[in-house]
Structure formats: structure tokens, C-alpha cells
Motif scaffolding. Structure first.
Motif, PDB file in Angstrom:
ATOM      1  N   TRP A 190     -54.344 -22.472 -12.787  1.00  0.00           N
ATOM      2  CA  TRP A 190     -54.349 -22.685 -14.253  1.00  0.00           C
ATOM      3  C   TRP A 190     -55.687 -23.237 -14.722  1.00  0.00           C
ATOM      4  O   TRP A 190     -56.127 -22.959 -15.836  1.00  0.00           O
ATOM      5  CB  TRP A 190     -53.201 -23.610 -14.656  1.00  0.00           C
ATOM      6  CG  TRP A 190     -53.007 -24.831 -13.772  1.00  0.00           C
ATOM      7  CD1 TRP A 190     -52.158 -24.964 -12.730  1.00  0.00           C
ATOM      8  CD2 TRP A 190     -53.712 -26.092 -13.869  1.00  0.00           C
ATOM      9  NE1 TRP A 190     -52.261 -26.207 -12.162  1.00  0.00           N
ATOM     10  CE2 TRP A 190     -53.205 -26.926 -12.852  1.00  0.00           C
ATOM     11  CE3 TRP A 190     -54.695 -26.572 -14.708  1.00  0.00           C
ATOM     12  CZ2 TRP A 190     -53.663 -28.226 -12.657  1.00  0.00           C
ATOM     13  CZ3 TRP A 190     -55.162 -27.876 -14.536  1.00  0.00           C
ATOM     14  CH2 TRP A 190     -54.645 -28.689 -13.512  1.00  0.00           C
ATOM     15  N   THR A 203     -50.418 -18.311 -16.757  1.00  0.00           N
ATOM     16  CA  THR A 203     -50.522 -17.999 -15.342  1.00  0.00           C
ATOM     17  C   THR A 203     -49.374 -17.094 -14.935  1.00  0.00           C
ATOM     18  O   THR A 203     -48.403 -16.927 -15.669  1.00  0.00           O
ATOM     19  CB  THR A 203     -50.466 -19.286 -14.495  1.00  0.00           C
ATOM     20  OG1 THR A 203     -49.163 -19.866 -14.627  1.00  0.00           O
ATOM     21  CG2 THR A 203     -51.525 -20.274 -14.952  1.00  0.00           C
ATOM     22  N   CYS A 234     -52.807 -28.181 -20.619  1.00  0.00           N
ATOM     23  CA  CYS A 234     -51.759 -27.279 -20.147  1.00  0.00           C
ATOM     24  C   CYS A 234     -50.376 -27.751 -20.580  1.00  0.00           C
ATOM     25  O   CYS A 234     -50.151 -28.948 -20.833  1.00  0.00           O
ATOM     26  CB  CYS A 234     -51.778 -27.188 -18.612  1.00  0.00           C
ATOM     27  SG  CYS A 234     -53.342 -26.633 -17.918  1.00  0.00           S
TER      28      CYS A 234
END
Length: 678
Positions: A190, A203, A234
Motif C-alpha cells: 500500500w 490494493t 490509508c
């Protein structure tokens, strides 16, 4: 010599109507029976073809919905990235907020916690940066608690070796003494994916480092004010939760049909699959697997499993949505349909016989009462059709024929009224057309259209055009000399179209020009215009503006962009490129706005091209946009042309792309070429 037997009109009508009806019924019955027999024999193919179409439509629609759901994750992640970039751009606005390492006592509590990438990263070296990034809690918490309920964790990982996470899993990572925890995220998929793509991305499926299950991550990079890569933010989601959110639905409300998602590596997202790669699925042959992984939309039958598989790509990711339906569910209605067709045929024959008898009786009665007034109505119709609208039809009976006579009389009255109204409407339309022509001429006269605009000035060359989508438009451009050494360039686009936009355009143009002559920077001019327009803007219209003031002797300029399109610039000997920077809001949206300014410098041979959104958003018959790439390609096709030729070439490129499709928006352009001091 025998006299030929005379048939009455009533008899002729009976014979004629009965013959027509019987023939029509026979033809209809024959066609219907043949059609039903063909449908019966072809039911399997028809149902299969229909199911394939339905499956294809369903998988496309569901893929679109899944894409919309994933875009929500992407939008939240983009908002996180923008906020963290703002921290780096304006650190002085935020007070330091300490973030501790994971603590054992915080298990099952959503808290902020920090990690260091390696032991080479010293807390003292990054203490200030940790304090700044602690402010991310202000956006992590609301996003974590938003309507996206399946977020496992939100975290950011910096280039400098700091990771700050907001989740409820402290027990998994915390040391018993609450000391520093190290987690080397460099090289994680990621982290590398977001850094390389430079945008929000997803991803493929992977196993979570803390054994919580199969996971996907939505990641986005963030940058400093100078555009330097600073790290990645993220959101983690478990596959089971993601399946429940966007894939878990019934296809045919039966047994054996289900939907699943396949990622770019071929892993399927479905509880029964878990870690299974479809390449290892015994239900699928190589042709089916290749079709699914190709990224195309389609429906394929698998003889191995006796099932149909429909598949379609999800645009925002490298994933595909698939639907599995057993063939038995499709063909189950065939037998039932066959039985119903036979029953329908029997009923059809019985109804046909009954209808013949009923029609015979009805026609006999109808012919007896119909003939006499019918001929009278024929004469009345001929009289009216010849233009005698004063003629009144005689009403013989109180039935449909009598109603028809009344209708003839009403029609004559309506025709007279219609002709009168049509005459008035035509005159009104001509008046409105004349007034719109005058309005168009007035609007054209308000824009400078004489070129060359400054024939005695040789330091520059400029040209501008405006092509409205309606008789009058909301786009406008302007250029004028403040003094011998300063020129003002304006490109603007009023919300909406037609007369309201044109009136708003007149006010905005006048305010901008008058304020410019009072002196001041581009931002001050726009701030004054914004206040004036907001003070009496009940219609809630607004205008996007690009305004620049250029010092002619040096080529130095200052520009302010209020929600307008990015200008394109070509340096001497180079190609046209978009100059992208953060916009200010549009003018007349909010009182008290301040507008950012952008300094630039032109050198001899440099060109500027500014335009409204009617250029990149020009649409062809296939609903495709002209776009910025085609615009730059058109500019660079003959990049050394003079300003007038540049605009002519651009308009030609737009017309060739759009073809016969109607123009939906105003197209306004201005080209400025700088030669420098002569």
C-alpha cells in the motif's frame, strides 16, 4: 331479362365488415398460433438469451453501484490526504498534539497511537513532526465514525519513519510496558503503490499483518507545499465487511446463485472462497477465467459447473464483479411456459368462435342505425374542410354519431380560435426573436471585437472569441490597458445560460473593469466585485473568473483564479502546457472571500491561452468530452501560429470532434502572445 338483386347499404356494410373481421381474425389467429408454437419450441433459446441480457445488465448495474461505493472510500481517503497536506503546508496554524505508542490499557478503545519505522528513527528527531501530525485526529475520528462502518483502521505513514494510526487494536501491537513499537512499513504494497501512482488507489487482497483476515487498503499520498512526497494515508477494510457492503445481494432469489468480486491477481471476494484464486476453481474452465480477467463485460457458460457467469469491471479498481447463476434456474420456467401455451391456444379458439357470433349481431344492429346520419356528416365534413368554418352540422341522434356531429361543430370553433391564437403567437415569437437579436447584438458590442485591438502596440498580440450556446450567453472576456505599461486580461463564465446569465455577465464585467481602473491587485479587484455581487444576489448565481495584470515592459504578471479553468502557457520553443495551482472559490458565492494570487513572468515568444469550460466539456454524439488532452493537442498542432489562428484552429478542432451534436455551453477563448520590448 332478370333484374339484378339490389343490396342495401346496410347489407353491404354487414357483408364488408364481417368479411374484413373474419379475414383479420383468421390471419391474426394463424399468426398467433404459429407464433405460440414457435415460442414453445424456442423457449429455451429465448429464455437463455433473455437471461444473458438480464445478467449482463445486472452485472453492469451492480458493478456501477460497487464502483460508486468504492469511490466513497476513495473520496474519504482523498479528504484525509488533503487535510494532512494542509498540516505540512501551514504547520503554524496547529498546536502540537502528543501521540503515545500503543498502550495495553487502550485495548478495544479507538485511540491515536504512534509507531516508528525502524530503530534508526529517533523519537527526539521526529518529535515535532509527531506533534504536528497528532492534529490528524480531528479528521481521523469523524471519518472512522462515519457512515462507512467497515473501516478497521485509519493511519498515516511518513517518509521520515512515523506511523500514526487510529483504531481499537492496541493490544495486538502494544508492549507490556507501553514502550516504543517499531513497524517497518517501507516496501509494503500500500505504501509503494500510493507513492508510485501519486493518487488514491486500492490494493489487491492480502493477508493482514495482525491475522485479522484478508484485507484491502485504500491509500493516497500526501505532499508538502512544494509538492514533495511526505507519506501515505490509508484506510483498511476486511474483505468480509467489504463483501457485505457492496456485493452481498440475491440475483434471482434462488439457491446456487451468488455474486463475488475478483481482484487483479484473480482472488475472489466471497465467504465460500476466502483465499481461493479463481484459477484454482474447478467450476471454471480456462476460457471463462481468461474472459473474467480480461476486464471486459460479458456472460459465459461453463459446462463444468452447468452455470452461467456474468462479469464486468469495476472502473475505480482493477477488480471485476461476477455473478454465478445455475442453468437449471434459467430453464425451470420452460416447462411451465409450454403448458400455459397449450391452455392459451384452447382458450383462443373458443374465444374466436364466440367473437364471430358477437360481431355478427353487433354489425347488423350497427348498420341499421348508422347509414342515414353518416352521409349527412360526410357532407358537413366536406363543407368544413372547404374552409366554411361558420357551417353547423345537424345533430340527428344522441349517440356517438351525434357526438361526432358535436365534435365537428366544436372543431370548427376550435379551428377559428386556433388560427387566431396562431396568428398572435407567431407575432409574439417574431417580436421575441427580434428582441433576442437586439440582445445578442448588445452583448457582442459589450465585448471588444475589433482586432488588432491595439494596432500601435508591438510588444504583444492578442485575439479573443465568444460563441454562445443560445442567442445570448453567460461567458465573457475582456482586455484593456490600465496605463502604457499594464494590460488586464479577463476570462469569466457565469453560471447558467441565456438571458439571466447574460444580465449577470454585464454586471460582473462592468464591476471588474471599473474596479481595475481604480487601481489594485487582481485579488483586490475580485474581492470588491465579490462583495458587490453578493449584496443583491437573490438568484444565487456566481461567476468563475481568471484575471491577470501583466507589466508589458518586463512580462511580469499577477493572476487570480476564482474557480476558473487552468490556463495553458507555451514557453518560447516549447509546447502548450496547463498551469495548475489551487483555485479560489468562484465570485459571488460567499461574502468576505479572499482570493489567492499567482505570480508569473512571460518572456519574448511566450503564449497564454485562457478559455471557459465550454472548450474541454464540448460533447460529441457519443457523449464523449473534448477534454484537456485534445485541447492541448490542438494547441500544439500549430503552436507557433498567431493569436487569431490559434483560436481558429481550436474552434475547428472542437467542431470536428463534436460533429452534428448540439452545442450545450458557451465557448469563449483568448490567446495572448508576448514579444517583449521592441
Amino acid at each position: 331479362m332478370k333484374t339484378k338483386k339490389r343490396l342495401s347499404i346496410r347489407s353491404k356494410i354487414q357483408i364488408m365488415v364481417m368479411a374484413i373481421i373474419v379475414v383479420a381474425l383468421l390471419i391474426t389467429s394463424t399468426v398467433s398460433v404459429i407464433s405460440m408454437l414457435r415460442i414453445r419450441s424456442q423457449a429455451k433459446d429465448i429464455l437463455t438469451a433473455r437471461m444473458e441480457r438480464n445478467l449482463s445488465n445486472t452485472v453492469v448495474n451492480k458493478a456501477t453501484l460497487a464502483n460508486a461505493e468504492l469511490l466513497r472510500y476513495a473520496e474519504y481517503t482523498k479528504a484525509l490526504s488533503d487535510y494532512i497536506s494542509e498540516l505540512y503546508e501551514s504547520p503554524e496554524k496547529y498546536k502540537p498534539r502528543e501521540v503515545l505508542p500503543p498502550q495495553p490499557l487502550d485495548n478495544n478503545k479507538e485511540v491515536m497511537k504512534r509507531y516508528l519505522a525502524t530503530r534508526e528513527v529517533s523519537y527526539e528527531d521526529v518529535k515535532d513532526e509527531i506533534g504536528l501530525l497528532g492534529n490528524a485526529e480531528q479528521i481521523f475520528v469523524p471519518v472512522y465514525n462515519s457512515d462507512i462502518s467497515n473501516i478497521v483502521a485509519i493511519y498515516l505513514s511518513t517518509k521520515s519513519g512515523i506511523q500514526i494510526s487510529y483504531d481499537a487494536d492496541s493490544e495486538m501491537t502494544a508492549n507490556s510496558d507501553g514502550s516504543e513499537v517499531y513497524y517497518n512499513y517501507y516496501g509494503r504494497v500500500w505504501y509503494d503503490l500510493a507513492r508510485e501512482k501519486g493518487q488514491v488507489c486500492f490494493t489487491d487482497v492480502y493477508m493482514d499483518d495482525y491475522n485479522r483476515g484478508m484485507m484491502i487498503t485504500c491509500a493516497a499520498p500526501f505532499y508538502s507545499e512544494l509538492g514533495e512526497f511526505k507519506g501515505v494515508v490509508c484506510m483498511d477494510m476486511l474483505i468480509d465487511d467489504l463483501y457485505s457492503a457492496i456485493v452481498d445481494f440475491d440475483v434471482l432469489a434462488g439457491d446456487g446463485d451468488y455474486a463475488f468480486i475478483v481482484d487483479g491477481k484473480g482472488y475472489a471476494v466471497l465467504p465460500k472462497y476466502k483465499d481461493l484464486n479463481i484459477k484454482d476453481d474447478k467450476e471454471m474452465n480456462d476460457e471463462l477465467i481468461e474472459a473474467i480477467m480480461s476486464g471486459e463485460t460479458g456472460v459465459t457458460y461453463s459446462e463444468i459447473s452447468d452455470c452461467y457467469f456474468a462479469y464486468s469491471p469495476i472502473e475505480s479498481t482493477n477488480w471485476k464483479l461476477c455473478i454465478r447463476v445455475p442453468q437449471s434456474m434459467i430453464l425451470e420456467p420452460v416447462q411451465d411456459m409450454s403448458s400455459k401455451i397449450l391452455t392459451s391456444m384452447v382458450w383462443f379458439i373458443l374465444i374466436f368462435i364466440l367473437v364471430i357470433f358477437m360481431i355478427t349481431a353487433i354489425v347488423r344492429s350497427f348498420a341499421l342505425n348508422f347509414t342515414e346520419p353518416l352521409f349527412a356528416l360526410r357532407k358537413d365534413a366536406e363543407e368544413i374542410s372547404n374552409g366554411n368554418l361558420e357551417h353547423v352540422a345537424k345533430i340527428y341522434s344522441n349517440d356517438e354519431i351525434g357526438d361526432l356531429a358535436v365534435s365537428f361543430n366544436n372543431m370548427a370553433i376550435s379551428l377559428k380560435d386556433y388560427i387566431a391564437n396562431l396568428t398572435a403567437m407567431t407575432a409574439e415569437k417574431e417580436r421575441i426573436g427580434a428582441e433576442l437579436s437586439v440582445a445578442t447584438k448588445i452583448q457582442e458590442d459589450m465585448l471588444p471585437r475589433k482586432f488588432p485591438a491595439f494596432p500601435d502596440r508591438h510588444e504583444f498580440d492578442l485575439h479573443a472569441t465568444m460563441d454562445p450556446a443560445k442567442e445570448v450567453g453567460g461567458d465573457f472576456y475582456d482586455f484593456f490597458l490600465l496605463d502604457d505599461d499594464h494590460i488586464v486580461l479577463v476570462m469569466a463564465d457565469v453560471s447558467g445560460k441565456g438571458v439571466p446569465a447574460a444580465l449577470f455577465m454585464v454586471i460582473a464585467k462592468t464591476l471588474i473593469k471599473n474596479r481595475a481602473f481604480m487601481g489594485g491587485s487582481p485579488s483586490e479587484i475580485l474581492e470588491y466585485t465579490n462583495e458587490q455581487l453578493c449584496s443583491s444576489n437573490d438568484s444565487e448565481m456566481f461567476v468563475t473568473v481568471w484575471l491577470a495584470i501583466i507589466e508589458i515592459s518586463t512580462g511580469k504578471g499577477i493572476a487570480a483564479n476564482a474557480g476558473h479553468e487552468h490556463p495553458a502557457i507555451k514557453r518560447a520553443g516549447g509546447d502548450y502546457e496547463l498551469v495548475e495551482y489551487r483555485h479560489s472559490p468562484a465570485v459571488a458565492t460567499i461574502e468576505g472571500l479572499h482570493f489567492k494570487e499567482h505570480e508569473f513572468e512571460l518572456h519574448p515568444g511566450d503564449n497564454i491561452f485562457v478559455y471557459t469550460d465550454g472548450v474541454p466539456e464540448a460533447t460529441n454524439a457519443e457523449n464523449e468530452l473534448f477534454g484537456n488532452e485534445r485541447m492541448l493537442e490542438a494547441l500544439n498542432r500549430k503552436k507557433d501560429s498567431n493569436s487569431a489562428e490559434i483560436l481558429d484552429n481550436m474552434k475547428l478542432a472542437i467542431d470536428e470532434f463534436v460533429g452534428e451534436a448540439p452545442q450545450f455551453d458557451d465557448i469563449t477563448m483568448l490567446a495572448f502572445r508576448y514579444f517583449g520590448k521592441q
